[in-house]
Design an enzyme around this catalytic site. Structure first.
Site, PDB file in Angstrom:
ATOM      1  N   CYS A 110      42.489  45.540  42.317  1.00 57.01           N
ATOM      2  CA  CYS A 110      42.738  45.905  43.665  1.00 57.01           C
ATOM      3  C   CYS A 110      44.010  46.929  43.619  1.00 57.01           C
ATOM      4  O   CYS A 110      45.201  46.209  43.597  1.00 57.01           O
ATOM      5  CB  CYS A 110      42.809  44.533  44.504  1.00 57.01           C
ATOM      6  SG  CYS A 110      43.598  44.718  46.185  1.00 57.01           S
ATOM      7  N   CYS A 147      46.436  45.902  46.507  1.00 63.00           N
ATOM      8  CA  CYS A 147      47.159  44.856  46.648  1.00 63.00           C
ATOM      9  C   CYS A 147      48.344  45.129  45.610  1.00 63.00           C
ATOM     10  O   CYS A 147      49.262  44.765  45.919  1.00 63.00           O
ATOM     11  CB  CYS A 147      46.376  43.679  45.807  1.00 63.00           C
ATOM     12  SG  CYS A 147      44.853  43.416  46.654  1.00 63.00           S
ATOM     13  N   ASP A 148      47.921  45.850  44.459  1.00 62.56           N
ATOM     14  CA  ASP A 148      49.070  46.112  43.363  1.00 62.56           C
ATOM     15  C   ASP A 148      49.606  47.439  43.087  1.00 62.56           C
ATOM     16  O   ASP A 148      50.531  47.232  42.334  1.00 62.56           O
ATOM     17  CB  ASP A 148      48.344  45.448  42.131  1.00 62.56           C
ATOM     18  CG  ASP A 148      48.191  44.080  42.371  1.00 62.56           C
ATOM     19  OD1 ASP A 148      48.873  43.247  43.122  1.00 62.56           O
ATOM     20  OD2 ASP A 148      47.072  43.716  41.593  1.00 62.56           O
TER      21      ASP A 148
END
Ligand code: NAP
Length: 310
Positions: A134, A137-138
């Protein structure tokens, strides 16, 4: 107190499940939506949805998910956060989670898909510590670093573009000589000077002690191997259906639920909608469409089979 028998239990709070809930709740069916983690599904980790009608310039996936969840609640559907373990057959269906057993006249399965692992040596060791599924997200962890993206579909290219705003260099490796991603994404990718693509290339081995130090990749045609020094790897090699709960609905060879065009599965009173079903196009707009159809089919099923529930 008598146990509640819901008109409809919807499994999954992505765009398919939440749209189904809006439709069943508006039809005044007593509706329970069961979601494993948070509403929004995969859409919630998508930075920009630019092909969902009505949002010229795009809308953030999390924002659309939040709006949908509010709409579901406003129409009166109940949401519980739990993981479904099994769905029974019968006139009244029982949906079991580790914490409860819920009953309903109809069930709509809209549990979506999960990302597929790469399945190469070293992957397990670094999942969550250098390997991510993701970018939204990261990506901030990889500011000015070198990252590798594996895959050639819409997800790989869209997420590579997102990563390019953070990372120093983004290298996409794709196992074929042509990307599968939509043309508009491929065109957009070309404007990012820090994205490069290695075609006909697969990852063989990921190594490092505490952190990822290198990935050994090989050319599928020449068999030539080389080591790439990267700080992180983002894997987008496709999806797997979330059909791990036990039920007897018919699945295809890949585990997707087989439905007809009205979202009916092989079991009367059980419907499926969204990415979890066997279909050609997996998009937010088609998930929403499936959800609406599944809800109407559930409503008709209840109206036509009232005597089964007495
Ligand atoms: P996908 O379309 O299935 O693409 C997976 C990619 O990974 C393919 O290029 C495939 O190569 C490659 N691949 C598969 N297994 C591999 C392996 N073991 N090693 C290396 N490469 C491997 O998956 P996705 O990109 O996650 O998209 C899933 C669905 O969501 C699609 O329907 C997509 O259209 C949709 N989606 C849409 C958008 C959008 O509309 N903006 C954004 C994201 C996702 P081959 O090409 O050789 O098979």
């Amino acid at each position: 107190m008598d146990k509640i028998i819901y008109d409809a239990i919807i499994i999954g709070g992505g765009p398919a499940g939440m749209t189904a809930a809006i439709y069943t709740a508006r039809a005044r069916l007593n509706t329970l939506l069961i979601e494993k983690s948070g509403c929004g599904g995969q859409m919630a980790v998508t930075d920009l949805l630019e092909n969902y009608p009505g949002f010229n310039g795009g809308i953030n996936g999390f924002e659309l998910g939040t709006k949908l969840e509010a709409q579901v609640k406003d129409f009166g559907a109940q949401i519980v956060y739990d993981e479904v373990e099994s769905i029974s057959e019968g006139n009244i269906k029982t949906v079991k989670t580790p914490n409860a057993a819920y009953q309903a006249k109809t069930v709509i399965i809209a549990a979506g898909t999960k990302v597929k692992n790469l399945g190469v040596k070293g992957e397990e060791k670094f999942i969550g510590n250098g390997i991510s599924f993701c970018a939204v997200c990261d990506a901030p962890f990889y500011k000015n670093k070198d990252v590798l993206v594996v895959g050639g579909g819409d997800s790989a290219v869209q997420e590579a573009i997102y990563l390019a705003k953070f990372a120093k260099n983004v290298t996409i490796i794709h196992r074929r000589d042509e990307l599968r991603a939509a043309k508009i994404l491929r065109e957009r990718m070309l404007s990012y000077k820090n994205i490069s693509v290695m075609y006909n290339t697969v990852a063989d081995n990921i190594t490092g002690s505490e952190k990822i130090e290198k990935v050994t990749v090989s050319n599928v045609k020449t068999k030539e191997q080389k080591d790439l020094k990267v700080d992180g790897i983002f894997v987008f090699v496709g999806l797997l259906p979330n059909t791990t709960f036990s039920s007897n609905v018919a699945l295809d060879a890949l585990g997707y639920i087989i439905t007809d065009e009205n979202m009916k599965t092989s079991i009367p009173g059980i419907f499926a909608a969204g990415d979890i079903r066997k279909k050609q196009l997996r998009q937010v707009v088609t998930a929403a469409s499936d959800g609406a159809q599944a809800a109407i089919s559930a409503q008709h099923y209840i109206e036509e089979n009232e005597k089964l529930f007495i």
